[in-house]
Design a protein around this motif. Structure first.
Motif, PDB file in Angstrom:
ATOM      1  N   TYR A  55      -7.492  -0.006 -15.645  1.00 47.27           N
ATOM      2  CA  TYR A  55      -6.645   0.492 -14.565  1.00 47.27           C
ATOM      3  C   TYR A  55      -7.383   0.401 -13.231  1.00 47.27           C
ATOM      4  CZ  TYR A  55      -3.783   3.783 -11.876  1.00 47.27           C
ATOM      5  OH  TYR A  55      -3.003   4.373 -10.918  1.00 47.27           O
ATOM      6  N   ASP A  56      -8.627   0.869 -13.216  1.00 53.42           N
ATOM      7  CA  ASP A  56      -9.411   0.824 -11.974  1.00 53.42           C
ATOM      8  C   ASP A  56      -9.634  -0.606 -11.502  1.00 53.42           C
ATOM      9  OD1 ASP A  56      -9.553   3.575 -11.821  1.00 53.42           O
ATOM     10  OD2 ASP A  56     -11.513   3.689 -12.799  1.00 53.42           O
ATOM     11  N   PHE A  57      -9.925  -1.517 -12.434  1.00 58.30           N
ATOM     12  CA  PHE A  57     -10.118  -2.909 -12.035  1.00 58.30           C
ATOM     13  C   PHE A  57      -8.812  -3.513 -11.511  1.00 58.30           C
ATOM     14  CE2 PHE A  57     -14.020  -2.784 -14.685  1.00 58.30           C
ATOM     15  CZ  PHE A  57     -14.902  -3.178 -13.701  1.00 58.30           C
ATOM     16  N   CYS A  58      -7.682  -3.097 -12.077  1.00 61.50           N
ATOM     17  CA  CYS A  58      -6.394  -3.580 -11.565  1.00 61.50           C
ATOM     18  C   CYS A  58      -6.127  -3.049 -10.160  1.00 61.50           C
ATOM     19  CB  CYS A  58      -5.265  -3.177 -12.512  1.00 61.50           C
ATOM     20  SG  CYS A  58      -5.186  -4.200 -13.986  1.00 61.50           S
ATOM     21  N   VAL A  59      -6.518  -1.807  -9.898  1.00 59.08           N
ATOM     22  CA  VAL A  59      -6.366  -1.267  -8.541  1.00 59.08           C
ATOM     23  C   VAL A  59      -7.228  -2.071  -7.572  1.00 59.08           C
ATOM     24  CG1 VAL A  59      -6.825   0.741  -7.070  1.00 59.08           C
ATOM     25  CG2 VAL A  59      -5.701   1.047  -9.278  1.00 59.08           C
ATOM     26  N   LEU A  60      -8.422  -2.446  -8.009  1.00 57.13           N
ATOM     27  CA  LEU A  60      -9.282  -3.267  -7.154  1.00 57.13           C
ATOM     28  C   LEU A  60      -8.735  -4.686  -7.009  1.00 57.13           C
ATOM     29  CD1 LEU A  60     -12.809  -2.126  -8.383  1.00 57.13           C
ATOM     30  CD2 LEU A  60     -11.691  -1.548  -6.219  1.00 57.13           C
ATOM     31  N   ASN A  61      -7.930  -5.128  -8.002  1.00 54.59           N
ATOM     32  CA  ASN A  61      -7.338  -6.465  -7.981  1.00 54.59           C
ATOM     33  C   ASN A  61      -5.940  -6.400  -7.364  1.00 54.59           C
ATOM     34  OD1 ASN A  61      -6.961  -9.186  -8.484  1.00 54.59           O
ATOM     35  ND2 ASN A  61      -6.205  -8.847 -10.546  1.00 54.59           N
ATOM     36  N   ALA A  62      -5.850  -5.787  -6.231  1.00 57.72           N
ATOM     37  CA  ALA A  62      -4.599  -5.647  -5.480  1.00 57.72           C
ATOM     38  C   ALA A  62      -4.899  -5.989  -4.028  1.00 57.72           C
ATOM     39  CB  ALA A  62      -4.083  -4.211  -5.608  1.00 57.72           C
ATOM     40  N   PRO A  63      -3.868  -6.154  -3.233  1.00 55.95           N
ATOM     41  CA  PRO A  63      -4.138  -6.394  -1.810  1.00 55.95           C
ATOM     42  C   PRO A  63      -5.014  -5.287  -1.231  1.00 55.95           C
ATOM     43  CG  PRO A  63      -1.823  -6.749  -2.294  1.00 55.95           C
ATOM     44  CD  PRO A  63      -2.446  -6.166  -3.530  1.00 55.95           C
ATOM     45  N   PRO A  64      -5.881  -5.618  -0.294  1.00 49.17           N
ATOM     46  CA  PRO A  64      -6.808  -4.625   0.259  1.00 49.17           C
ATOM     47  C   PRO A  64      -6.096  -3.421   0.873  1.00 49.17           C
ATOM     48  CG  PRO A  64      -7.334  -6.823   1.061  1.00 49.17           C
ATOM     49  CD  PRO A  64      -6.058  -6.921   0.315  1.00 49.17           C
ATOM     50  N   ASP A  65      -6.711  -2.277   0.697  1.00 47.48           N
ATOM     51  CA  ASP A  65      -6.229  -1.039   1.290  1.00 47.48           C
ATOM     52  C   ASP A  65      -6.608  -1.056   2.771  1.00 47.48           C
ATOM     53  OD1 ASP A  65      -5.458   1.629   1.748  1.00 47.48           O
ATOM     54  OD2 ASP A  65      -7.420   2.382   1.146  1.00 47.48           O
ATOM     55  N   PRO A  66      -5.632  -0.983   3.677  1.00 45.61           N
ATOM     56  CA  PRO A  66      -5.955  -1.080   5.099  1.00 45.61           C
ATOM     57  C   PRO A  66      -6.828   0.062   5.612  1.00 45.61           C
ATOM     58  CG  PRO A  66      -3.616  -0.601   4.796  1.00 45.61           C
ATOM     59  CD  PRO A  66      -4.204  -0.828   3.441  1.00 45.61           C
ATOM     60  N   THR A  67      -6.807   1.207   4.930  1.00 49.69           N
ATOM     61  CA  THR A  67      -7.614   2.332   5.391  1.00 49.69           C
ATOM     62  C   THR A  67      -9.073   2.190   4.975  1.00 49.69           C
ATOM     63  OG1 THR A  67      -7.203   3.670   3.417  1.00 49.69           O
ATOM     64  CG2 THR A  67      -5.626   3.871   5.232  1.00 49.69           C
ATOM     65  N   GLY A  68      -9.322   1.409   3.917  1.00 53.37           N
ATOM     66  CA  GLY A  68     -10.687   1.275   3.416  1.00 53.37           C
ATOM     67  C   GLY A  68     -11.177   2.495   2.663  1.00 53.37           C
ATOM     68  N   PHE A  69     -10.290   3.428   2.396  1.00 55.75           N
ATOM     69  CA  PHE A  69     -10.660   4.689   1.757  1.00 55.75           C
ATOM     70  C   PHE A  69     -10.597   4.615   0.238  1.00 55.75           C
ATOM     71  CE2 PHE A  69      -9.567   9.148   0.582  1.00 55.75           C
ATOM     72  CZ  PHE A  69     -10.729   9.746   1.035  1.00 55.75           C
ATOM     73  N   LEU A  70      -9.752   3.744  -0.291  1.00 54.40           N
ATOM     74  CA  LEU A  70      -9.499   3.708  -1.723  1.00 54.40           C
ATOM     75  C   LEU A  70     -10.652   3.105  -2.518  1.00 54.40           C
ATOM     76  CD1 LEU A  70      -7.430   4.320  -3.926  1.00 54.40           C
ATOM     77  CD2 LEU A  70      -6.486   2.040  -3.546  1.00 54.40           C
TER      78      LEU A  70
END
Length: 111
Positions: A55-70
């Motif tokens: 799950y965590d790797f899939c979250v990282l394999n998504a478009p970048p978070d514009p806030t940079g917080f995730l």
């Protein structure tokens, strides 16, 4: 880092980023899949065994978070999910055999 700080950091990680293991093991499949679809991940499915890490790797394999917080929170959650996934192995091995992978995107069957 003291134990209190480590526990606090783990709690913040679970609360804000959503602990991958909690999301995939304790929630129903539809909710876990919906959470990953909201992240716009490119993953199609994840295995139930070590599903928190997946799950965590899939979250990282998504478009970048514009806030940079995730990203820092997900990286912190990787360690916590790895430990919790190991504890949950007997259950997730059983679920993998019975239910297979947790599908994130479904394709309608052609009939």
């Amino acid at each position: 880092m003291t134990i209190k700080k480590a526990i606090f950091a783990g709690a913040i990680s679970c609360a804000l980023a959503g602990c991958g293991t909690v999301v995939t093991v304790l929630q129903n499949d539809e909710d876990a899949a919906r959470d990953l679809r909201k992240q716009k991940t490119y993953c199609q499915s994840i295995p139930r065994i070590y599903s928190g890490l997946a799950y965590d790797f899939c979250v990282l394999n998504a478009p970048p978070d514009p806030t940079g917080f995730l990203v820092p929170l997900v990286l912190l959650d990787l360690a916590l999910s790895g430990a919790l996934d190991t504890v949950a192995l007997p259950y997730t091995i059983y679920r993998q055999g019975v239910d297979g992978n947790l599908r994130i995107y479904w394709r309608p069957s052609r009939g």
